[in-house]
Design a protein around this motif. Structure first.
Motif, PDB file in Angstrom:
ATOM      1  N   THR A  97       6.782  -3.132  -6.290  1.00 39.17           N
ATOM      2  CA  THR A  97       6.508  -3.961  -7.460  1.00 39.17           C
ATOM      3  C   THR A  97       5.410  -4.992  -7.235  1.00 39.17           C
ATOM      4  O   THR A  97       4.905  -5.562  -8.192  1.00 39.17           O
ATOM      5  CB  THR A  97       7.783  -4.714  -7.893  1.00 39.17           C
ATOM      6  OG1 THR A  97       8.235  -5.530  -6.808  1.00 39.17           O
ATOM      7  CG2 THR A  97       8.877  -3.739  -8.306  1.00 39.17           C
ATOM      8  N   THR A  98       5.076  -5.257  -5.993  1.00 40.07           N
ATOM      9  CA  THR A  98       4.091  -6.282  -5.645  1.00 40.07           C
ATOM     10  C   THR A  98       3.293  -5.781  -4.451  1.00 40.07           C
ATOM     11  O   THR A  98       3.822  -5.037  -3.625  1.00 40.07           O
ATOM     12  CB  THR A  98       4.820  -7.596  -5.252  1.00 40.07           C
ATOM     13  OG1 THR A  98       5.673  -7.987  -6.319  1.00 40.07           O
ATOM     14  CG2 THR A  98       3.846  -8.705  -4.967  1.00 40.07           C
ATOM     15  N   ILE A  99       2.032  -6.205  -4.382  1.00 39.68           N
ATOM     16  CA  ILE A  99       1.224  -5.829  -3.229  1.00 39.68           C
ATOM     17  C   ILE A  99       0.679  -7.079  -2.561  1.00 39.68           C
ATOM     18  O   ILE A  99       0.523  -8.099  -3.225  1.00 39.68           O
ATOM     19  CB  ILE A  99       0.086  -4.869  -3.613  1.00 39.68           C
ATOM     20  CG1 ILE A  99      -0.801  -5.465  -4.704  1.00 39.68           C
ATOM     21  CG2 ILE A  99       0.624  -3.535  -4.025  1.00 39.68           C
ATOM     22  CD1 ILE A  99      -2.019  -4.651  -5.029  1.00 39.68           C
ATOM     23  N   PRO A 100       0.424  -7.002  -1.288  1.00 40.15           N
ATOM     24  CA  PRO A 100       0.706  -5.873  -0.413  1.00 40.15           C
ATOM     25  C   PRO A 100       2.202  -5.710  -0.176  1.00 40.15           C
ATOM     26  O   PRO A 100       2.962  -6.675  -0.249  1.00 40.15           O
ATOM     27  CB  PRO A 100      -0.018  -6.230   0.881  1.00 40.15           C
ATOM     28  CG  PRO A 100      -0.138  -7.711   0.870  1.00 40.15           C
ATOM     29  CD  PRO A 100      -0.207  -8.121  -0.567  1.00 40.15           C
ATOM     30  N   ALA A 101       2.596  -4.490   0.105  1.00 44.02           N
ATOM     31  CA  ALA A 101       3.984  -4.168   0.421  1.00 44.02           C
ATOM     32  C   ALA A 101       4.008  -3.341   1.701  1.00 44.02           C
ATOM     33  O   ALA A 101       3.220  -2.414   1.865  1.00 44.02           O
ATOM     34  CB  ALA A 101       4.620  -3.372  -0.712  1.00 44.02           C
ATOM     35  N   VAL A 102       4.906  -3.712   2.598  1.00 48.26           N
ATOM     36  CA  VAL A 102       5.105  -2.964   3.838  1.00 48.26           C
ATOM     37  C   VAL A 102       6.489  -2.347   3.754  1.00 48.26           C
ATOM     38  O   VAL A 102       7.483  -3.060   3.614  1.00 48.26           O
ATOM     39  CB  VAL A 102       4.984  -3.880   5.071  1.00 48.26           C
ATOM     40  CG1 VAL A 102       5.285  -3.107   6.345  1.00 48.26           C
ATOM     41  CG2 VAL A 102       3.594  -4.512   5.127  1.00 48.26           C
ATOM     42  N   VAL A 103       6.531  -1.023   3.809  1.00 47.04           N
ATOM     43  CA  VAL A 103       7.783  -0.287   3.648  1.00 47.04           C
ATOM     44  C   VAL A 103       8.079   0.469   4.939  1.00 47.04           C
ATOM     45  O   VAL A 103       7.222   1.189   5.449  1.00 47.04           O
ATOM     46  CB  VAL A 103       7.692   0.711   2.465  1.00 47.04           C
ATOM     47  CG1 VAL A 103       9.010   1.428   2.265  1.00 47.04           C
ATOM     48  CG2 VAL A 103       7.238   0.007   1.192  1.00 47.04           C
TER      49      VAL A 103
END
Length: 131
Positions: A97-103
């Motif tokens: 839903t938001t960046i940056p995102a670390v998954v």
């Protein structure tokens, strides 16, 4: 401080072989370790802008020029486009839903941290606290 940084980098490197995905765009650069999959959400638009650059005002000539550029780009261009759009689909499927995102492991996410090693360290700390 240096020890903490090395530990964070080691954690990021360890996850490079796991499922480490970074979702961002060109306006939100990240520091990702080798082996991380980086999805640039605006990559497809950037490729399309390359194809549409300096087109003539005549629509027929413009369409012909784009077709020629697609043909000239061949399989590498098709692969770039497919990869860019697949990245958007994958980010959407992950619920980013938001960046940056670390998954990590398609289960843990840290939003807003451009330093992937720091984000991975936060995820690792969370995982250790909840065995």
């Amino acid at each position: 401080m240096a020890v903490a940084l090395l530990a964070a980098l080691a954690g990021a490197a360890a996850h490079a072989n796991d499922d480490l995905i970074v979702v961002t765009d060109s306006r939100h650069p990240v520091q990702a370790p080798a082996g991380a999959r980086v999805i640039l959400l605006d990559q497809a638009a950037r490729i399309e802008a390359e194809l549409a650059a300096d087109l003539p005002s005549d629509p027929a000539r413009g369409a012909a020029l784009v077709r020629q550029r697609l043909k000239d780009g061949g399989a590498p261009l098709q692969t770039r486009l497919a990869t860019a759009y697949q990245g958007v689909v994958d980010a959407w499927s992950l619920g980013v839903t938001t960046i940056p995102a670390v998954v990590v492991d398609q289960r843990y996410v840290v939003y807003g941290e451009p330093d992937v090693a720091k984000a991975v360290a936060r995820i690792d700390a969370h995982r250790r606290s909840r065995p």
